[in-house]
Design a protein around this motif. Structure first.
Motif, PDB file in Angstrom:
ATOM      1  N   ALA A 185       0.835  -1.199   0.000  1.00 45.02           N
ATOM      2  CA  ALA A 185       0.000   0.000   0.000  1.00 45.02           C
ATOM      3  C   ALA A 185       0.875   1.256   0.000  1.00 45.02           C
ATOM      4  O   ALA A 185       0.573   2.227  -0.705  1.00 45.02           O
ATOM      5  N   ASP A 186       1.968   1.253   0.773  1.00 45.98           N
ATOM      6  CA  ASP A 186       2.881   2.397   0.787  1.00 45.98           C
ATOM      7  C   ASP A 186       3.510   2.610  -0.585  1.00 45.98           C
ATOM      8  O   ASP A 186       3.628   3.746  -1.060  1.00 45.98           O
ATOM      9  N   GLN A 187       3.914   1.532  -1.233  1.00 39.70           N
ATOM     10  CA  GLN A 187       4.508   1.642  -2.562  1.00 39.70           C
ATOM     11  C   GLN A 187       3.502   2.186  -3.569  1.00 39.70           C
ATOM     12  O   GLN A 187       3.844   3.012  -4.420  1.00 39.70           O
ATOM     13  N   GLU A 188       2.264   1.741  -3.480  1.00 36.89           N
ATOM     14  CA  GLU A 188       1.222   2.222  -4.392  1.00 36.89           C
ATOM     15  C   GLU A 188       0.956   3.714  -4.174  1.00 36.89           C
ATOM     16  O   GLU A 188       0.826   4.476  -5.127  1.00 36.89           O
ATOM     17  N   ARG A 189       0.894   4.148  -2.911  1.00 38.35           N
ATOM     18  CA  ARG A 189       0.695   5.574  -2.626  1.00 38.35           C
ATOM     19  C   ARG A 189       1.866   6.395  -3.149  1.00 38.35           C
ATOM     20  O   ARG A 189       1.672   7.473  -3.711  1.00 38.35           O
ATOM     21  N   ARG A 228       1.648   9.364  -5.884  1.00 34.63           N
ATOM     22  CA  ARG A 228       2.187  10.706  -5.612  1.00 34.63           C
ATOM     23  C   ARG A 228       3.168  11.125  -6.705  1.00 34.63           C
ATOM     24  O   ARG A 228       3.145  12.259  -7.180  1.00 34.63           O
ATOM     25  N   GLU A 229       4.025  10.198  -7.103  1.00 34.70           N
ATOM     26  CA  GLU A 229       5.002  10.495  -8.144  1.00 34.70           C
ATOM     27  C   GLU A 229       4.306  10.809  -9.476  1.00 34.70           C
ATOM     28  O   GLU A 229       4.667  11.757 -10.173  1.00 34.70           O
ATOM     29  N   GLU A 230       3.302  10.031  -9.805  1.00 31.93           N
ATOM     30  CA  GLU A 230       2.559  10.270 -11.045  1.00 31.93           C
ATOM     31  C   GLU A 230       1.845  11.615 -11.001  1.00 31.93           C
ATOM     32  O   GLU A 230       1.864  12.375 -11.978  1.00 31.93           O
ATOM     33  N   ASN A 231       1.223  11.934  -9.874  1.00 33.13           N
ATOM     34  CA  ASN A 231       0.542  13.228  -9.733  1.00 33.13           C
ATOM     35  C   ASN A 231       1.532  14.385  -9.842  1.00 33.13           C
ATOM     36  O   ASN A 231       1.243  15.396 -10.488  1.00 33.13           O
TER      37      ASN A 231
END
Length: 71
Positions: free
Chosen positions: A51-55, A59-62
């Motif tokens: 879940a941390d990796q997905e968040r 964030r990086e994509e945004n």
């Protein structure tokens, strides 16, 4: 004359009951769900890592989208 009474730990019985109940729930869960489907601390930790990796990915994509030059 010093007192010879020993203090009574009133939390010992509730801890024993909780411990026994947790062990019973775990055993019932293993027999009903199967050993591979019972949640464990290791599985919970891995889910948290994922879940941390997905968040972080989101964030990086945004940030990439926001900082991209306008066309």
């Amino acid at each position: 004359m010093p007192s010879t009474t020993t203090p009574v730990d009133i939390s010992a019985a509730p801890r024993a009951v909780v411990s026994t109940a947790a062990e019973l729930i775990y055993k019932v869960g293993r027999s009903v769900l199967g050993a591979d489907r019972v949640p464990t601390a290791k599985a919970n930790a891995w889910a948290a890592v994922c879940a941390d990796q997905e968040r972080a990915r989101i964030r990086e994509e945004n940030a990439r989208i926001i900082l991209a030059p306008a066309r």
